[in-house]
Design an enzyme around this catalytic site. Sequence first.
Site, short mmCIF file in Angstrom:
data_model
loop_
_atom_site.label_atom_id
_atom_site.label_comp_id
_atom_site.label_asym_id
_atom_site.label_seq_id
_atom_site.Cartn_x
_atom_site.Cartn_y
_atom_site.Cartn_z
N GLU A 282 8.85 -2.88 25.10
CA GLU A 282 7.81 -2.39 24.17
C GLU A 282 6.81 -1.48 24.90
O GLU A 282 6.35 -0.49 24.35
CB GLU A 282 7.08 -3.55 23.50
CG GLU A 282 7.97 -4.42 22.64
CD GLU A 282 8.76 -3.63 21.61
OE1 GLU A 282 8.17 -2.87 20.83
OE2 GLU A 282 9.99 -3.79 21.59
N TRP A 285 8.17 1.83 25.01
CA TRP A 285 7.96 2.62 23.77
C TRP A 285 6.69 3.46 23.89
O TRP A 285 6.65 4.61 23.46
CB TRP A 285 7.81 1.69 22.55
CG TRP A 285 9.10 1.37 21.86
CD1 TRP A 285 9.76 0.18 21.89
CD2 TRP A 285 9.89 2.23 21.00
NE1 TRP A 285 10.89 0.25 21.12
CE2 TRP A 285 10.99 1.48 20.56
CE3 TRP A 285 9.75 3.54 20.57
CZ2 TRP A 285 11.96 2.01 19.70
CZ3 TRP A 285 10.71 4.08 19.73
CH2 TRP A 285 11.80 3.31 19.31
N TRP A 313 6.21 15.60 -1.07
CA TRP A 313 5.49 14.33 -1.15
C TRP A 313 4.62 14.32 -2.40
O TRP A 313 4.20 15.37 -2.89
CB TRP A 313 4.60 14.15 0.09
CG TRP A 313 5.35 14.07 1.38
CD1 TRP A 313 5.43 15.05 2.33
CD2 TRP A 313 6.11 12.97 1.89
NE1 TRP A 313 6.19 14.62 3.40
CE2 TRP A 313 6.62 13.34 3.16
CE3 TRP A 313 6.42 11.69 1.41
CZ2 TRP A 313 7.41 12.51 3.94
CZ3 TRP A 313 7.20 10.86 2.20
CH2 TRP A 313 7.69 11.26 3.44
N ASN A 348 2.44 -5.43 14.39
CA ASN A 348 3.43 -4.35 14.38
C ASN A 348 4.38 -4.44 13.18
O ASN A 348 4.70 -3.43 12.55
CB ASN A 348 4.22 -4.36 15.68
CG ASN A 348 5.28 -3.27 15.71
OD1 ASN A 348 4.96 -2.10 15.61
ND2 ASN A 348 6.55 -3.65 15.80
N TRP A 366 3.40 10.86 5.09
CA TRP A 366 3.06 10.01 6.24
C TRP A 366 1.75 10.44 6.89
O TRP A 366 1.05 9.62 7.51
CB TRP A 366 4.19 9.99 7.27
CG TRP A 366 4.54 11.32 7.90
CD1 TRP A 366 5.50 12.19 7.49
CD2 TRP A 366 3.90 11.95 9.04
NE1 TRP A 366 5.52 13.31 8.30
CE2 TRP A 366 4.57 13.18 9.26
CE3 TRP A 366 2.87 11.59 9.88
CZ2 TRP A 366 4.20 14.07 10.28
CZ3 TRP A 366 2.51 12.46 10.92
CH2 TRP A 366 3.17 13.67 11.10
N TRP A 389 4.50 6.29 12.65
CA TRP A 389 4.52 6.81 11.27
C TRP A 389 5.76 7.65 11.00
O TRP A 389 6.40 7.53 9.96
CB TRP A 389 3.23 7.60 10.97
CG TRP A 389 2.18 6.67 10.49
CD1 TRP A 389 1.18 6.09 11.22
CD2 TRP A 389 2.07 6.11 9.16
NE1 TRP A 389 0.46 5.23 10.44
CE2 TRP A 389 0.98 5.23 9.18
CE3 TRP A 389 2.78 6.28 7.98
CZ2 TRP A 389 0.59 4.50 8.04
CZ3 TRP A 389 2.40 5.57 6.85
CH2 TRP A 389 1.32 4.70 6.88
C1 FAD Z 1 3.03 2.95 11.65
C2 FAD Z 1 2.71 2.46 13.04
C3 FAD Z 1 1.54 2.89 13.67
C4 FAD Z 1 1.25 2.45 14.96
N1 FAD Z 1 0.08 2.89 15.56
C5 FAD Z 1 -0.21 2.51 16.83
C6 FAD Z 1 -1.38 2.97 17.49
O1 FAD Z 1 -2.17 3.76 16.95
N2 FAD Z 1 -1.63 2.52 18.75
C7 FAD Z 1 -0.78 1.66 19.39
O2 FAD Z 1 -1.05 1.29 20.54
N3 FAD Z 1 0.35 1.25 18.80
C8 FAD Z 1 0.66 1.63 17.55
N4 FAD Z 1 1.81 1.16 16.96
C9 FAD Z 1 2.74 0.34 17.74
C10 FAD Z 1 2.53 -1.18 17.64
O3 FAD Z 1 2.40 -1.56 16.30
C11 FAD Z 1 1.32 -1.66 18.42
O4 FAD Z 1 1.34 -1.13 19.73
C12 FAD Z 1 1.30 -3.19 18.52
O5 FAD Z 1 1.29 -3.75 17.24
C13 FAD Z 1 0.08 -3.62 19.30
O6 FAD Z 1 -0.01 -5.01 19.37
P1 FAD Z 1 0.27 -5.78 20.73
O7 FAD Z 1 -0.50 -5.15 21.83
O8 FAD Z 1 0.03 -7.21 20.44
O9 FAD Z 1 1.80 -5.46 20.91
P2 FAD Z 1 2.92 -6.14 21.82
O10 FAD Z 1 4.07 -6.40 20.94
O11 FAD Z 1 2.38 -7.26 22.62
O12 FAD Z 1 3.37 -4.94 22.77
C14 FAD Z 1 2.75 -4.67 24.04
C15 FAD Z 1 2.40 -3.21 24.15
O13 FAD Z 1 3.57 -2.41 24.02
C16 FAD Z 1 3.24 -1.20 23.36
N5 FAD Z 1 3.98 -1.13 22.10
C17 FAD Z 1 4.46 -2.16 21.37
N6 FAD Z 1 5.14 -1.71 20.30
C18 FAD Z 1 5.06 -0.36 20.34
C19 FAD Z 1 5.56 0.67 19.52
N7 FAD Z 1 6.31 0.44 18.44
N8 FAD Z 1 5.28 1.94 19.85
C20 FAD Z 1 4.56 2.22 20.96
N9 FAD Z 1 4.07 1.29 21.78
C21 FAD Z 1 4.31 0.01 21.48
C22 FAD Z 1 1.75 -1.24 23.06
O14 FAD Z 1 1.08 -0.59 24.12
C23 FAD Z 1 1.47 -2.73 23.06
O15 FAD Z 1 0.13 -3.04 23.35
C24 FAD Z 1 2.14 1.59 15.64
C25 FAD Z 1 3.31 1.18 15.01
C26 FAD Z 1 3.59 1.60 13.72
C27 FAD Z 1 4.86 1.13 13.06
#
Ligand code: FAD
Length: 477
Positions: A282, A285, A313, A348, A366, A389
């Site tokens: 993650e 990502w 849209w 997420n 979006w 998005w």
């Molecule tokens: C529509 C949409 C918008 C999002 N907007 C953002 C945003 O503005 N900022 C943001 O940091 N994340 C965003 N995410 C990704 C993800 O949802 C969040 O990083 C995550 O929910 C943060 O919670 P956590 O730190 O507990 O995640 P964990 O699951 O604990 O993951 C650890 C770290 O991995 C990274 N990560 C995890 N999932 C993703 C992902 N899908 N894409 C990129 N990095 C990821 C983040 O840095 C996160 O803190 C978005 C996802 C979606 C579907």
Amino acid sequence: MSAPVIIWFRRDLRLQDNLALEAALKSGAAVIPLFIFDPNILNSRRISSVRLKFMLSALESLDGSLRAYGRRLLVRHGEALPTLQNLIEQSGATALYFNTDYTPFAIQRDAAVSEALSIGVHTYHDRLMMPPGSVMTNDDTPYSVYSPFKRKWREKRDERLHIAQYTISAEKLHDLEGLQNDGLPDLHALGHSSTVDVPQTSAEYVSSLLDRWVDERIYGYKDGRDMLGDPHTAPLSATSFFSPYIRFGILSTRTIYWHCREAYENATDKAGRESVTKFVDEIIWHEFYTHVLWHHPHVVDHNFNEKYDAIQWRHAPDMLAAWQNGMTGYPIVDAAMRQLNATGWMHNRARMVVASFLTKDLLIDWREGELYFMRRLLDGDLANNNGGWQWAAGTGTDAQPYFRIFNPLSQSQKFDPTGAYIRAWIPELRDVADRFIHEPHNAATPPNNYPAPIVDHQLARQAALQMFEAAKKSEVN
Ligand SMILES: Cc1cc2nc3c(=O)[nH]c(=O)nc-3n(C[C@H](O)[C@H](O)[C@H](O)COP(=O)(O)OP(=O)(O)OC[C@H]3O[C@@H](n4cnc5c(N)ncnc54)[C@H](O)[C@@H]3O)c2cc1C
């Protein structure tokens, strides 16, 4: 005192494991720790009051850490270049150090700064473990699919994962005497207000968050990460909640990574090791989407996949408002949007559900959702948010195909089986019986203060498929 040097903090608000700070300290000159409030950022359309509040707290914590050495953070207000020129003139600084940021705005600003200043400008790739350009296909082109990117990232990672090593002392930091210090403003002075309680930002707290994660919680990540979580521990469900800290560089991803390597070694079984690996995936990502933004800056306002530029849209302000306010009549969507509005954070899985709902059920662009998220999220990050998005809309890199459309009802049943998440965020539904919690309008007496669904999912799904197919056809013609 000999001529000082400046470290310009931007998205790296920490004293630990900071590559630019390491280099500045090793220069041997007294270091001026600087933060600039730039009106170009403060007035941007994606600014968020809650994120600003969190950032101010992080800056206070940074200042607090410097105070422990008897020193302070120097704060100035103004556009970056003239502010730096002014400080260099006042202080006689001979070099500027900062960590690279990869957004289009930052790239342009930093290029202008580097070109205009006559002192040495030293930059470091600190925000990402593998900077853009270092993870490329065998043909030296950027990846647009995550899995092969991840494989290459893993192949190449150890070449550059150096943890910054240094000691800080009062002698190494400038005393700021004779330098005007604007001090940290409060949120109101910046023209913002927010009632959201932002999470703690002190170095001690962040370090304890990381320790608790790698000592224990990380091992439940793989199985638990998609579940929306017990509301009484939310937002600390089974995910790390590191994202706001990574957003502002309060926590270094290199530090997280090395702690994960230890957690991997300490795992007692295969499932534990798999959980750690999944978590690191993650974090990758985050690296992937930042590379995508760097290689393809047009994604900020345009579809990554131009094939979908012809999509028509829907302009539906009432539906957009219902989505924003958590009043769509789909409990899972509404709970998630209310969580966002109340706390500045959303799980997420819920982000994927609400993004799919806006684009595929309401057929709204979006870009509306992307902007709304940026104005509300504590962790709002241009690269991750845009990537998320466009993935959900089906217009991005490695996007889910447009014909795979989330069903909000089955997502709700699967990821919030007891309805605990829904009940936590929608008080109107607290007393609804378990078997109707995902579709309360079907109860014998539906709650009268909660709306019926604003669209029929099956009909909306058909309309979305037609909309995407029409766009594809018009691209062919
Ligand atoms: C529509 C949409 C918008 C999002 N907007 C953002 C945003 O503005 N900022 C943001 O940091 N994340 C965003 N995410 C990704 C993800 O949802 C969040 O990083 C995550 O929910 C943060 O919670 P956590 O730190 O507990 O995640 P964990 O699951 O604990 O993951 C650890 C770290 O991995 C990274 N990560 C995890 N999932 C993703 C992902 N899908 N894409 C990129 N990095 C990821 C983040 O840095 C996160 O803190 C978005 C996802 C979606 C579907």
